[in-house]
Write an enzyme that holds these catalytic residues in place. Structure first.
Site, PDB file in Angstrom:
ATOM      1  N   ASN A 104       0.803  -1.223   0.000  1.00 16.00           N
ATOM      2  CA  ASN A 104       0.000   0.000   0.000  1.00 16.00           C
ATOM      3  C   ASN A 104       0.837   1.276   0.000  1.00 16.00           C
ATOM      4  OD1 ASN A 104      -2.616   1.467   0.486  1.00 16.00           O
ATOM      5  ND2 ASN A 104      -1.508   2.043   2.343  1.00 16.00           N
ATOM      6  N   ASP A 202       0.350  -6.815   3.049  1.00 13.98           N
ATOM      7  CA  ASP A 202       0.023  -5.894   4.138  1.00 13.98           C
ATOM      8  C   ASP A 202      -1.017  -4.865   3.691  1.00 13.98           C
ATOM      9  OD1 ASP A 202       0.863  -4.689   6.804  1.00 13.98           O
ATOM     10  OD2 ASP A 202       1.274  -2.983   5.495  1.00 13.98           O
ATOM     11  N   LEU A 207      -5.710   0.195  -1.114  1.00 19.87           N
ATOM     12  CA  LEU A 207      -4.876   0.476  -2.287  1.00 19.87           C
ATOM     13  C   LEU A 207      -5.387   1.648  -3.124  1.00 19.87           C
ATOM     14  CD1 LEU A 207      -3.939  -3.132  -3.527  1.00 19.87           C
ATOM     15  CD2 LEU A 207      -2.828  -1.709  -1.798  1.00 19.87           C
ATOM     16  N   GLU A 244      -3.899  -9.294   4.701  1.00 20.75           N
ATOM     17  CA  GLU A 244      -4.054  -8.616   5.991  1.00 20.75           C
ATOM     18  C   GLU A 244      -5.079  -7.516   5.793  1.00 20.75           C
ATOM     19  OE1 GLU A 244      -3.013  -5.643   9.272  1.00 20.75           O
ATOM     20  OE2 GLU A 244      -2.375  -5.317   7.221  1.00 20.75           O
TER      21      GLU A 244
HETATM   22  C1  NOJ Z   1      -0.159  -3.718   9.410  1.00 20.51           C
HETATM   23  C2  NOJ Z   1       1.047  -4.158  10.181  1.00 20.51           C
HETATM   24  O1  NOJ Z   1       0.733  -5.302  10.917  1.00 20.51           O
HETATM   25  C3  NOJ Z   1       1.472  -3.004  11.071  1.00 20.51           C
HETATM   26  O2  NOJ Z   1       2.519  -3.398  11.916  1.00 20.51           O
HETATM   27  C4  NOJ Z   1       1.864  -1.834  10.211  1.00 20.51           C
HETATM   28  O3  NOJ Z   1       2.147  -0.718  11.037  1.00 20.51           O
HETATM   29  C5  NOJ Z   1       0.741  -1.449   9.235  1.00 20.51           C
HETATM   30  N1  NOJ Z   1       0.179  -2.586   8.571  1.00 20.51           N
HETATM   31  C6  NOJ Z   1       1.232  -0.488   8.175  1.00 20.51           C
HETATM   32  O4  NOJ Z   1       2.068  -1.147   7.264  1.00 20.51           O
END
Ligand code: NOJ
Length: 532
Positions: A104, A202, A207, A244
């Site tokens: 992202n 992640d 997006l 995620e």
């Molecule tokens: C999710 C991750 O688990 C977290 O640690 C991070 O700060 C954010 N995404 C941003 O990338």
């Protein structure tokens, strides 16, 4: 189990933070060479796959989730050759490895952003999202609420505002630019060709941006993610791609697509409900969230966890539940963080082995591919006085030697715990190895019992009526195999109103396995199987 079962559907993952694991160079930071020397420990737990946190060059403003180069390794962690050696060493032990791909956003130190901010005519300008006013997409929530006031930050060098969903040091990439798609697909190919077994993607809901929406889960976002899956299906069909996306189950369903998007999605909402149910002695939140969890395509899977490297997020509970959870689980100074709790598993469970056994036994027997967070297998503590989420990312405790045997350096990236209860002097792998009652032995027993039961890995779930809110009972069934799970969520004995037609054995019992109890002890958990 069906022939279509894919390896990740019945696997157990281990979340590893390279910086925290083992320091081979003596500079105070864990590195890949150090991690190689500890792979036997990971293997001994009985897990199948390691997920490593971002290991790219990065200014570490968000611990590596701010990538400055998608094609290299952070110098503190070693080199690409070290990474390859780690991969080989894991594979030799039958352990798969997935990495974290931050799609992202990049770091503001990434050369793309550096070029973009300097020159409006640079081809990289359009890699990011700019505005003259910083007023667009006003319906978008701020995620790092404790630190950021806006998703726009003015960059004096660029003379414009740039868009970021996380820290202002993490500018969002512009997915309306096809060149960004190509860059990300190239990064996927680079790591896949090196031999990784897949990746966690992640922050995928964010997006794209579109006016008048909350800029999450947009159709265009799914369009790009399907493109990633096509590449995977064509070139890397055995790999796993994990989403995620901290969203409600119904909003997660599109991330599986029609079996043409993600193989696996994190199931965020179930996690806080496991803690809620335990504290309240009431199974209702667990049953409700699983009732709200849709069927997913064949070959897909949920991913579950009790803790991870972030705060225990309470985003996916109602505001009044969040307040209650804070009151119950974060009463101490600094334990609250953002919309969550910055504590580790064992302190959250009052260092009570019954509760540890129950929570692990519950999450390892409910649907999903479970992840064990490094350090939780030995009951490590947290340090709320460290900044941000670092209190749960401290050095792994191997022995009672200096720095818990993690490093010989005088100063490590953050200190290992030395407090009276959770200090490395008492809580460490070596001390727990030979102790049958240790957290480590308990974790191994639970994982090995799960491993032996196909029904617990990918079986159908059915609730069993118990007439008591404190008594949770369910079966998992795969073909002829069935396991009945009985859990007493309360601190009082519970009469067992479930009729056990056959003679049963308890797969979690340490001694005589035959099970004939008429009631369940406080916080007891049993995995029962027909003795026949
Ligand atoms: C999710 C991750 O688990 C977290 O640690 C991070 O700060 C954010 N995404 C941003 O990338």
């Amino acid at each position: 189990m069906s022939e279509q079962t894919r390896w990740y559907q019945n696997a157990v993952f281990y979340e590893m933070y390279i910086r925290a694991f083992c320091d081979s160079s003596g500079d105070g930071n864990g590195d890949f060479r150090g991690a190689i020397s500890k792979l036997d420990h990971v293997k001994s737990l009985g897990v199948d796959c390691i997920w490593i946190l971002p290991m790219y060059p990065s200014p570490l403003k968000d611990d590596g989730y701010d990538v400055a180069d998608y094609y290299d390794i952070h110098p503190d962690y070693g080199s690409l050759d070290d990474f390859k050696a780690f991969l080989d060493a894991a594979h030799q032990r039958g352990l798969r490895v997935v990495i974290d791909l931050v799609m992202n956003h990049t770091s503001d130190q990434h050369p793309w952003f550096q070029a973009a901010r300097k020159d409006r005519n640079s081809p990289y300008r359009d890699y990011y999202v700019w505005s003259d006013t910083g007023t667009e997409y006003a319906d978008t929530r701020i995620i790092f609420l404790d630190v950021e006031e806006s998703n726009w930050t003015y960059d004096p060098e660029a003379g414009q505002y740039f868009w970021h969903r996380f820290y202002s040091s993490q500018p969002d990439l512009n997915y309306d630019n096809p060149a960004v798609h190509e860059e990300m697909l190239k990064a996927v190919r680079f790591w896949m060709d090196m031999g990784i077994d897949g990746f966690r993607a992640d922050a995928v809901p964010y997006l794209y941006e579109r006016e008048g929406t909350n800029c999450e889960n947009l159709p265009e976002t799914h369009g790009f993610l399907k493109k990633v899956r096509r590449l995977m299906d064509e070139q890397y069909p055995d790999a796993v791609v994990i989403a995620e996306a901290n969203q409600w189950p119904e909003d997660l369903l599109p991330y599986f697509g029609d079996g043409d998007e993600f193989h696996v999605c994190f199931h965020f909402p179930i996690m806080p409900r496991l803690y809620q149910a335990l504290k309240a002695g009431d199974k209702t939140p667990i049953i409700e969230i699983l009732a709200r969890t849709p069927e997913i395509p064949a070959g897909a899977q949920w991913m579950t966890f009790l803790r991870n490297h972030d705060e225990l997020t309470l985003e996916m509970v109602a505001p009044e539940v969040r307040e209650w959870m804070w009151q119950e689980y974060a009463p101490g100074p600094r334990q609250k963080q953002n919309l969550g709790i910055r504590r580790r598993l064992t302190p959250l469970l009052d260092n009570d082995k019954r509760k540890y056994r129950l929570m692990n036994g519950m999450f390892l027997s409910l649907p999903g591919t479970p992840i064990v967070y490094y350090g939780d297998e030995i009951g490590m503590g947290d340090n709320v006085w460290l900044p941000d989420r670092h209190g749960c990312r401290t050095p792994m405790h191997w022995t009672s030697a200096k720095n818990g045997g993690f490093s010989t350096a005088d100063k490590t990236y953050f200190p290992a715990h030395t407090d009276a209860v959770y200090g490395y002097q008492h809580v460490n792998v070596a001390a727990q190895e030979g102790d049958a009652d240790s957290y480590l032995s308990l974790t191994r027993r639970l994982l090995s019992a799960r491993r032996a039961q196909p029904a617990l890995q990918n079986g159908e779930l059915a609730w069993v009526d118990t007439g008591s809110k404190a008594l949770l009972a369910y079966t998992r069934t795969a073909g002829q195999e069935q396991v009945l799970v009985l859990i007493n969520l309360s601190d009082q004995p519970q009469a067992l109103n479930v009729s056990l037609s056959e003679e049963m054995i308890d797969l979690l019992s340490d001694g005589d396995q035959s099970f004939a109890a008429a009631s369940l002890e406080p916080y007891a958990i049993h995995w029962l199987k027909s003795a026949g």
